[in-house]
Design an enzyme around this catalytic site. Structure first.
Site, mmCIF file in Angstrom:
data_model
loop_
_atom_site.group_PDB
_atom_site.id
_atom_site.type_symbol
_atom_site.label_atom_id
_atom_site.label_comp_id
_atom_site.label_asym_id
_atom_site.label_seq_id
_atom_site.Cartn_x
_atom_site.Cartn_y
_atom_site.Cartn_z
ATOM 1 N N LYS A 13 48.982 37.548 44.962
ATOM 2 C CA LYS A 13 48.258 37.597 46.087
ATOM 3 C C LYS A 13 47.817 36.325 46.743
ATOM 4 O O LYS A 13 47.859 36.194 47.945
ATOM 5 C CB LYS A 13 47.196 38.616 46.085
ATOM 6 C CG LYS A 13 47.868 40.143 45.566
ATOM 7 C CD LYS A 13 46.776 41.314 45.706
ATOM 8 C CE LYS A 13 45.627 40.819 44.785
ATOM 9 N NZ LYS A 13 45.873 40.916 43.323
ATOM 10 N N ARG A 88 39.806 47.876 47.311
ATOM 11 C CA ARG A 88 40.230 48.224 46.143
ATOM 12 C C ARG A 88 39.880 49.387 45.720
ATOM 13 O O ARG A 88 40.272 49.872 44.532
ATOM 14 C CB ARG A 88 39.371 47.236 45.043
ATOM 15 C CG ARG A 88 40.249 45.887 44.733
ATOM 16 C CD ARG A 88 39.184 45.181 43.598
ATOM 17 N NE ARG A 88 39.937 44.527 42.788
ATOM 18 C CZ ARG A 88 40.136 42.824 43.158
ATOM 19 N NH1 ARG A 88 40.054 42.552 44.390
ATOM 20 N NH2 ARG A 88 41.043 42.299 42.052
ATOM 21 N N ARG A 122 46.776 31.493 34.078
ATOM 22 C CA ARG A 122 46.077 30.975 35.222
ATOM 23 C C ARG A 122 45.004 30.089 34.949
ATOM 24 O O ARG A 122 44.272 30.140 34.387
ATOM 25 C CB ARG A 122 45.670 32.185 36.042
ATOM 26 C CG ARG A 122 44.840 31.748 37.477
ATOM 27 C CD ARG A 122 44.644 32.696 38.409
ATOM 28 N NE ARG A 122 43.998 34.081 37.996
ATOM 29 C CZ ARG A 122 43.926 35.176 38.736
ATOM 30 N NH1 ARG A 122 44.402 35.197 39.801
ATOM 31 N NH2 ARG A 122 42.915 35.977 38.016
ATOM 32 N N ARG A 155 39.359 31.163 34.309
ATOM 33 C CA ARG A 155 38.259 32.216 34.674
ATOM 34 C C ARG A 155 37.893 33.068 33.453
ATOM 35 O O ARG A 155 38.774 33.333 32.625
ATOM 36 C CB ARG A 155 38.704 32.997 35.922
ATOM 37 C CG ARG A 155 38.877 32.294 37.191
ATOM 38 C CD ARG A 155 39.614 33.127 38.186
ATOM 39 N NE ARG A 155 39.246 34.649 38.210
ATOM 40 C CZ ARG A 155 39.829 35.366 39.267
ATOM 41 N NH1 ARG A 155 40.643 34.890 40.232
ATOM 42 N NH2 ARG A 155 39.612 36.688 39.018
HETATM 43 P P1 ADP Z 1 42.300 38.987 40.911
HETATM 44 O O1 ADP Z 1 42.726 37.623 40.906
HETATM 45 O O2 ADP Z 1 42.296 39.759 39.523
HETATM 46 O O3 ADP Z 1 43.078 39.756 41.875
HETATM 47 P P2 ADP Z 1 39.947 38.617 42.317
HETATM 48 O O4 ADP Z 1 39.533 37.264 42.500
HETATM 49 O O5 ADP Z 1 40.591 39.260 43.620
HETATM 50 O O6 ADP Z 1 40.674 38.841 41.005
HETATM 51 O O7 ADP Z 1 38.648 39.414 42.131
HETATM 52 C C1 ADP Z 1 37.854 39.192 41.003
HETATM 53 C C2 ADP Z 1 36.761 40.187 40.759
HETATM 54 O O8 ADP Z 1 35.850 40.323 41.903
HETATM 55 C C3 ADP Z 1 37.153 41.609 40.703
HETATM 56 O O9 ADP Z 1 37.346 41.640 39.264
HETATM 57 C C4 ADP Z 1 35.982 42.228 40.859
HETATM 58 O O10 ADP Z 1 34.855 42.328 39.734
HETATM 59 C C5 ADP Z 1 35.558 41.401 42.227
HETATM 60 N N1 ADP Z 1 36.099 42.072 43.291
HETATM 61 C C6 ADP Z 1 36.825 41.497 44.136
HETATM 62 N N2 ADP Z 1 37.075 42.039 45.252
HETATM 63 C C7 ADP Z 1 36.547 43.378 44.927
HETATM 64 C C8 ADP Z 1 36.550 44.633 45.777
HETATM 65 N N3 ADP Z 1 37.424 44.817 47.007
HETATM 66 N N4 ADP Z 1 35.886 45.440 45.212
HETATM 67 C C9 ADP Z 1 34.814 45.382 44.119
HETATM 68 N N5 ADP Z 1 35.123 44.486 43.421
HETATM 69 C C10 ADP Z 1 35.716 43.310 43.887
HETATM 70 P P1 ADP Z 2 46.370 37.262 42.318
HETATM 71 O O1 ADP Z 2 45.424 36.723 43.432
HETATM 72 O O2 ADP Z 2 47.142 38.344 42.849
HETATM 73 O O3 ADP Z 2 45.341 37.632 41.431
HETATM 74 P P2 ADP Z 2 47.313 34.592 41.825
HETATM 75 O O4 ADP Z 2 47.703 33.987 42.960
HETATM 76 O O5 ADP Z 2 45.996 34.094 41.650
HETATM 77 O O6 ADP Z 2 47.209 36.165 41.726
HETATM 78 O O7 ADP Z 2 48.558 34.416 40.633
HETATM 79 C C1 ADP Z 2 48.162 34.461 39.166
HETATM 80 C C2 ADP Z 2 49.015 33.452 38.489
HETATM 81 O O8 ADP Z 2 50.241 33.458 38.665
HETATM 82 C C3 ADP Z 2 48.449 31.993 39.046
HETATM 83 O O9 ADP Z 2 48.454 31.236 37.856
HETATM 84 C C4 ADP Z 2 49.672 31.312 39.833
HETATM 85 O O10 ADP Z 2 49.762 30.125 39.753
HETATM 86 C C5 ADP Z 2 50.542 32.159 39.232
HETATM 87 N N1 ADP Z 2 51.678 32.655 40.328
HETATM 88 C C6 ADP Z 2 51.404 33.323 41.379
HETATM 89 N N2 ADP Z 2 52.705 33.747 42.170
HETATM 90 C C7 ADP Z 2 53.683 33.253 41.292
HETATM 91 C C8 ADP Z 2 54.877 33.269 41.305
HETATM 92 N N3 ADP Z 2 55.633 33.929 42.320
HETATM 93 N N4 ADP Z 2 55.702 32.963 40.152
HETATM 94 C C9 ADP Z 2 55.006 32.494 38.998
HETATM 95 N N5 ADP Z 2 53.741 32.252 38.990
HETATM 96 C C10 ADP Z 2 53.021 32.689 39.973
#
Ligand code: ADP
Ligand code: ADP
Length: 209
Positions: A13, A88, A122, A155
Site C-alpha cells: 500500500k 482498519r 522490508r 521496523r
Molecule cells: P503496515 O505496513 O503493516 O500496513 P502501518 O505502517 O500502516 O503498517 O501501521 C503500523 C502500525 O500503526 C499498526 O500495526 C498499528 O499499530 C498502527 N496503526 C496504523 N494505522 C492504524 C489504524 N487505522 N488503526 C489503529 N492502529 C493503526
Molecule cells: P504496506 O504499506 O502495505 O505495509 P509496503 O509498501 O511497505 O506495504 O511494502 C512492503 C514491502 O514489500 C516493502 O519492503 C516493499 O519494498 C515491498 N514491496 C512493495 N510492493 C512490492 C511489489 N509490488 N513487489 C515486490 N515487493 C514489493
C-alpha cells in the site's frame, strides 16, 4: 480523488501510494507514518502508542479517528487524499463516512506467503519513511538510503512475533472492511503480486472504470 488503500500489512500500500500521489496530485496520508513520526518526536501521542505499534496491535479507535480528522482538515487534503492504513476497523470506517465521501476503496490482494516475504525483507529509512526490500527493491548501496545516505532499519513490528500478531489483527479487525465497502459499491480489487509499476497501472485502469 478520495481514495482508501485497504489490504494486509506488507501488501504494498505504502509503495503504491508513494507513486499514486503524483498521478492523482493528492497527499499520501499513512496513519502508520503519522504514529511513527509522533513516536520519533516523543510527543504525548507518541508516548501513548509506542508499545502498541511495537507489538503490532491496533491503536484505540478514538485516538486514531481524531488524528485522521485533524489531518484531513489540512489544506493539502482539500482536493482529495490517499488514506493508507485507515480505516482498519468498522468503527473507523463509520467515523470516516461522517467526515468525507470516498471515490473508491482499493483492496490490495496478496497471498499470505508473499505477505510474509515482503514484511520480513522490508527495510526503511527512519527519517524519511522511504521503504525498500532486501530482495525486491534493494537500495543502491546495501543498508543505506539512496537519497539521505542514512542507515536503513528493520521496523520492530517487522520481526517475526509482531508479524504473526499483525496478520491475526488484520484478519479479525480489518478484513471485514472488504465486505463492508463491497456492499457500498466502492471496492476495487487489485492484484498486488505484480511489480510496483504493474500494480500501479492495474489500479489506475481499474479506477477509470
Ligand atoms: P503496515 O505496513 O503493516 O500496513 P502501518 O505502517 O500502516 O503498517 O501501521 C503500523 C502500525 O500503526 C499498526 O500495526 C498499528 O499499530 C498502527 N496503526 C496504523 N494505522 C492504524 C489504524 N487505522 N488503526 C489503529 N492502529 C493503526
Ligand atoms: P504496506 O504499506 O502495505 O505495509 P509496503 O509498501 O511497505 O506495504 O511494502 C512492503 C514491502 O514489500 C516493502 O519492503 C516493499 O519494498 C515491498 N514491496 C512493495 N510492493 C512490492 C511489489 N509490488 N513487489 C515486490 N515487493 C514489493
Amino acid at each position: 480523488m478520495n481514495l482508501v488503500f485497504l489490504g494486509p500489512p506488507g501488501a504494498g500500500k505504502g509503495t503504491i501510494a508513494a507513486k499514486a500521489k503524483d498521478v492523482y496530485k493528492v497527499p499520501h496520508i499513512s496513519t502508520g507514518d503519522l504514529f511513527r513520526a509522533n513516536i520519533k518526536n516523543e510527543t504525548e501521542l507518541g508516548k501513548k502508542v509506542k508499545a502498541i505499534l511495537a507489538a503490532g496491535d491496533l491503536v484505540p479507535d478514538s485516538v486514531t479517528i481524531e488524528m485522521v480528522r485533524e489531518r484531513l482538515k489540512e489544506a493539502d487534503a482539500k482536493n482529495g487524499f490517499i488514506l493508507d492504513g485507515f480505516p482498519r476497523t468498522i468503527a473507523q470506517a463509520d467515523a470516516l463516512s461522517e467526515m468525507t465521501g470516498l471515490d473508491a476503496v482499493v483492496n490490495f490482494v496478496l497471498a499470505k506467503e508473499e505477505i510474509i516475504k515482503r514484511l520480513s525483507g522490508r527495510r526503511v529509512c527512519k527519517s524519511t519513511g522511504r521503504t525498500y526490500h532486501v530482495l525486491f527493491n534493494p537500495p543502491k548501496v546495501e543498508g543505506i538510503d539512496d537519497e539521505t545516505g542514512e542507515p536503513l532499519i528493520q521496523r520492530d513490528d517487522d520481526k517475526e512475533d509482531a508479524i504473526r500478531n499483525r496478520l491475526e489483527v488484520y484478519e479479525a479487525s480489518t478484513a471485514p472492511l472488504i465486505e463492508y465497502y463491497r456492499a457500498k459499491g466502492l471496492l476495487v480489487d487489485v492484484d498486488a503480486s505484480k511489480s510496483p509499476d504493474e500494480v500501479l497501472s492495474l489500479m489506475v485502469k481499474a479506477l477509470e472504470k
